[in-house]
Design a protein around this motif. Structure first.
Motif, mmCIF file in Angstrom:
data_model
loop_
_atom_site.group_PDB
_atom_site.id
_atom_site.type_symbol
_atom_site.label_atom_id
_atom_site.label_comp_id
_atom_site.label_asym_id
_atom_site.label_seq_id
_atom_site.Cartn_x
_atom_site.Cartn_y
_atom_site.Cartn_z
ATOM 1 N N CYS A 1 -0.531 18.955 0.178
ATOM 2 C CA CYS A 1 -1.773 19.119 1.363
ATOM 3 C C CYS A 1 -1.577 17.700 2.469
ATOM 4 O O CYS A 1 -1.077 16.573 2.042
ATOM 5 C CB CYS A 1 -2.886 18.586 0.760
ATOM 6 N N LYS A 2 -1.441 18.225 3.732
ATOM 7 C CA LYS A 2 -1.523 17.437 4.441
ATOM 8 C C LYS A 2 -2.887 17.583 5.665
ATOM 9 O O LYS A 2 -3.360 18.565 5.628
ATOM 10 C CB LYS A 2 -0.118 17.711 5.776
ATOM 11 N N TYR A 3 -3.199 16.129 6.401
ATOM 12 C CA TYR A 3 -4.091 16.368 7.079
ATOM 13 C C TYR A 3 -4.227 15.900 8.683
ATOM 14 O O TYR A 3 -3.970 15.537 8.625
ATOM 15 C CB TYR A 3 -5.229 15.208 6.234
ATOM 16 N N SER A 4 -5.414 16.121 8.953
ATOM 17 C CA SER A 4 -5.043 15.811 10.678
ATOM 18 C C SER A 4 -6.732 14.543 11.111
ATOM 19 O O SER A 4 -7.692 15.302 10.775
ATOM 20 C CB SER A 4 -5.027 16.955 11.628
ATOM 21 N N TYR A 5 -6.651 13.620 11.221
ATOM 22 C CA TYR A 5 -8.053 12.982 11.291
ATOM 23 C C TYR A 5 -8.085 11.890 11.628
ATOM 24 O O TYR A 5 -7.077 10.814 11.136
ATOM 25 C CB TYR A 5 -9.245 12.675 9.847
ATOM 26 N N SER A 6 -8.191 11.257 13.074
ATOM 27 C CA SER A 6 -7.910 10.049 13.873
ATOM 28 C C SER A 6 -8.963 8.986 12.557
ATOM 29 O O SER A 6 -8.274 8.340 12.828
ATOM 30 C CB SER A 6 -8.617 10.098 14.712
ATOM 31 N N GLY A 7 -10.247 9.601 12.151
ATOM 32 C CA GLY A 7 -11.055 8.631 11.678
ATOM 33 C C GLY A 7 -10.367 7.836 10.187
ATOM 34 O O GLY A 7 -8.820 7.789 9.803
ATOM 35 N N THR A 8 -11.479 7.268 9.535
ATOM 36 C CA THR A 8 -11.005 6.992 7.921
ATOM 37 C C THR A 8 -11.342 8.477 7.046
ATOM 38 O O THR A 8 -12.154 8.615 7.483
ATOM 39 C CB THR A 8 -12.111 5.869 8.065
ATOM 40 N N PRO A 9 -10.298 8.896 6.743
ATOM 41 C CA PRO A 9 -10.737 10.177 5.973
ATOM 42 C C PRO A 9 -11.143 10.085 4.376
ATOM 43 O O PRO A 9 -10.798 8.616 3.369
ATOM 44 C CB PRO A 9 -8.796 10.590 6.198
ATOM 45 N N TYR A 10 -11.562 10.495 3.733
ATOM 46 C CA TYR A 10 -12.181 10.833 2.610
ATOM 47 C C TYR A 10 -11.822 12.215 1.880
ATOM 48 O O TYR A 10 -12.183 12.956 2.966
ATOM 49 C CB TYR A 10 -13.869 10.821 2.840
ATOM 50 N N LEU A 11 -10.785 11.843 0.943
ATOM 51 C CA LEU A 11 -10.352 13.420 0.923
ATOM 52 C C LEU A 11 -10.640 14.299 -0.776
ATOM 53 O O LEU A 11 -10.633 12.626 -1.876
ATOM 54 C CB LEU A 11 -8.510 12.799 1.086
ATOM 55 N N PHE A 12 -10.197 14.940 -0.849
ATOM 56 C CA PHE A 12 -10.740 15.556 -2.379
ATOM 57 C C PHE A 12 -9.873 16.594 -2.816
ATOM 58 O O PHE A 12 -9.265 16.833 -2.227
ATOM 59 C CB PHE A 12 -11.807 15.989 -2.387
ATOM 60 N N TRP A 13 -9.820 16.536 -3.732
ATOM 61 C CA TRP A 13 -8.960 18.524 -4.713
ATOM 62 C C TRP A 13 -9.721 18.129 -5.578
ATOM 63 O O TRP A 13 -10.666 17.717 -6.734
ATOM 64 C CB TRP A 13 -8.098 17.336 -5.565
ATOM 65 N N TYR A 14 -10.005 19.829 -5.362
ATOM 66 C CA TYR A 14 -10.679 20.951 -6.165
ATOM 67 C C TYR A 14 -10.278 21.682 -6.784
ATOM 68 O O TYR A 14 -9.146 22.495 -6.694
ATOM 69 C CB TYR A 14 -12.189 21.340 -5.362
ATOM 70 N N VAL A 15 -10.741 21.897 -7.861
ATOM 71 C CA VAL A 15 -9.576 23.283 -8.647
ATOM 72 C C VAL A 15 -11.015 24.446 -8.969
ATOM 73 O O VAL A 15 -12.378 24.754 -8.907
ATOM 74 C CB VAL A 15 -9.478 22.745 -9.507
ATOM 75 N N GLN A 16 -10.501 25.822 -7.938
ATOM 76 C CA GLN A 16 -10.925 27.296 -8.615
ATOM 77 C C GLN A 16 -9.964 28.041 -9.238
ATOM 78 O O GLN A 16 -9.783 28.485 -9.699
ATOM 79 C CB GLN A 16 -11.428 27.636 -7.097
ATOM 80 N N TYR A 17 -11.362 28.782 -10.799
ATOM 81 C CA TYR A 17 -10.576 29.097 -11.628
ATOM 82 C C TYR A 17 -11.534 30.364 -11.189
ATOM 83 O O TYR A 17 -12.027 30.276 -10.698
ATOM 84 C CB TYR A 17 -10.836 28.466 -13.155
ATOM 85 N N PRO A 18 -10.581 31.534 -11.346
ATOM 86 C CA PRO A 18 -11.247 33.055 -11.235
ATOM 87 C C PRO A 18 -12.489 33.523 -11.518
ATOM 88 O O PRO A 18 -13.374 33.320 -12.158
ATOM 89 C CB PRO A 18 -10.213 33.706 -12.040
ATOM 90 N N ARG A 19 -12.917 33.423 -9.931
ATOM 91 C CA ARG A 19 -15.130 33.920 -10.448
ATOM 92 C C ARG A 19 -15.592 32.708 -10.502
ATOM 93 O O ARG A 19 -16.589 32.935 -11.084
ATOM 94 C CB ARG A 19 -14.547 35.266 -10.546
ATOM 95 N N GLN A 20 -15.162 31.649 -10.448
ATOM 96 C CA GLN A 20 -15.927 30.332 -10.814
ATOM 97 C C GLN A 20 -16.130 29.676 -9.065
ATOM 98 O O GLN A 20 -15.565 29.860 -8.236
ATOM 99 C CB GLN A 20 -15.346 29.623 -11.771
ATOM 100 N N GLY A 21 -17.076 28.655 -9.337
ATOM 101 C CA GLY A 21 -17.435 27.466 -9.110
ATOM 102 C C GLY A 21 -16.112 26.549 -8.658
ATOM 103 O O GLY A 21 -15.568 27.008 -9.388
ATOM 104 N N LEU A 22 -16.389 25.079 -7.382
ATOM 105 C CA LEU A 22 -15.589 25.243 -7.396
ATOM 106 C C LEU A 22 -15.423 23.548 -8.691
ATOM 107 O O LEU A 22 -16.572 22.930 -8.692
ATOM 108 C CB LEU A 22 -15.399 23.912 -6.172
ATOM 109 N N GLN A 23 -14.517 22.607 -8.882
ATOM 110 C CA GLN A 23 -14.667 21.688 -9.630
ATOM 111 C C GLN A 23 -13.558 20.166 -9.614
ATOM 112 O O GLN A 23 -12.712 20.648 -9.264
ATOM 113 C CB GLN A 23 -14.304 22.110 -11.068
ATOM 114 N N LEU A 24 -14.732 19.117 -9.182
ATOM 115 C CA LEU A 24 -14.128 18.237 -8.227
ATOM 116 C C LEU A 24 -12.657 17.860 -9.658
ATOM 117 O O LEU A 24 -13.527 17.542 -11.250
ATOM 118 C CB LEU A 24 -14.738 17.057 -8.099
ATOM 119 N N LEU A 25 -11.249 17.297 -8.718
ATOM 120 C CA LEU A 25 -10.048 17.000 -9.722
ATOM 121 C C LEU A 25 -9.926 15.324 -9.925
ATOM 122 O O LEU A 25 -9.815 14.553 -10.132
ATOM 123 C CB LEU A 25 -8.770 17.666 -9.194
ATOM 124 N N LEU A 26 -10.543 15.054 -8.123
ATOM 125 C CA LEU A 26 -10.323 13.368 -7.984
ATOM 126 C C LEU A 26 -10.735 13.245 -6.473
ATOM 127 O O LEU A 26 -10.520 14.438 -5.628
ATOM 128 C CB LEU A 26 -8.724 13.114 -8.179
#
Lengths: 113, 114
Positions: free
Chosen positions: A23-48
């Motif tokens: 994952c690469k991001y572009s942002y000049s300020g302080t980034p708040y970063l997340f990883w989410y996982v999406q299982y088939p036909r479901q919503g997203l769940q936070l990993l970290l």
């Protein structure tokens, strides 16, 4: 402009192998970063999530991610994948300056038995 | 425990017809609420967010509108559907307003426009 890039649309690994999703991001300020996982036909769940402190953050199910300001990266890792880890993984940037949320295109992880 | 419910689960609609999708959060007062759209095989785009009843901010213009008639309810609607509206719609909530706030996503509504 703020953005998130996940360069790998699809990653295939064997069960028990190690994993890195980029994952690469572009942002000049302080980034708040997340990883989410999406299982088939479901919503997203936070990993970290990361917003300060130790650049290596631990998440659920043995996942961890490492933040690098110099590389503008937030790669996700796991030491040994399981078939149930097969899903789509999204890297997400939360931009303080304008309250916007930016998603990467996602990486489809396929774990072969 | 907080729960988030979206309705309907899936919808098939004709081009030009109206649409209303709903989202309800139980177990949390004054949540921050969000709508996202995910094109088939694509990434998610933030559409709207709301930090209080009656107040909705638009992020992306897709000929859609959103309203928050109650503290625990968020509605996404349009009077005339386009083919491009097809996709997966996700509602999410967060406890705090801030960029570090984790968002909790609903199960989503799959919309097919024919």
């Amino acid at each position: 402009a703020q953005s998130v890039t996940q360069p790998d649309a699809r990653v295939t690994v064997s069960e028990g192998a190690s994993l890195q999703l980029r994952c690469k991001y572009s942002y000049s300020g302080t980034p708040y970063l997340f990883w989410y996982v999406q299982y088939p036909r479901q919503g997203l769940q936070l990993l970290l999530k990361y917003y300060s402190g130790d650049p290596v953050v631990q998440g659920v199910n043995g996942f961890e991610a490492e933040f690098s300001k110099s590389n503008s990266s937030f790669h996700l890792r796991k030491a040994s994948v399981h078939w149930s880890d097969s899903a789509v993984y999204f890297c997400v940037l939360s931009a303080y300056s304008n309250n916007r949320i930016f998603f990467g295109d996602g990486t489809q992880l396929v774990v072969k038995p | 425990a907080q729960t988030i419910h979206q309705w309907p689960v899936a919808e098939i609609k004709a081009v030009g017809s109206p649409l209303s999708l709903g989202c309800t959060i139980k177990g949390k007062s004054s949540p921050n609420l969000y709508w996202y759209w995910q094109a088939t095989g694509g990434t998610l785009q933030q559409l709207f967010y709301s930090i209080t009843v009656g107040q909705v901010e638009s992020v992306v213009q897709l000929n859609l509108s959103a309203s928050r008639p109650k503290d625990d309810q968020f509605i996404l609607s349009t009077e005339k559907l386009l083919l491009s509206h097809s996709g997966f719609y996700l509602c999410a909530w967060s406890r705090d307003w801030g960029n570090y706030a984790e968002q909790f996503f609903g199960p989503g509504t799959r919309l097919t426009v024919l």
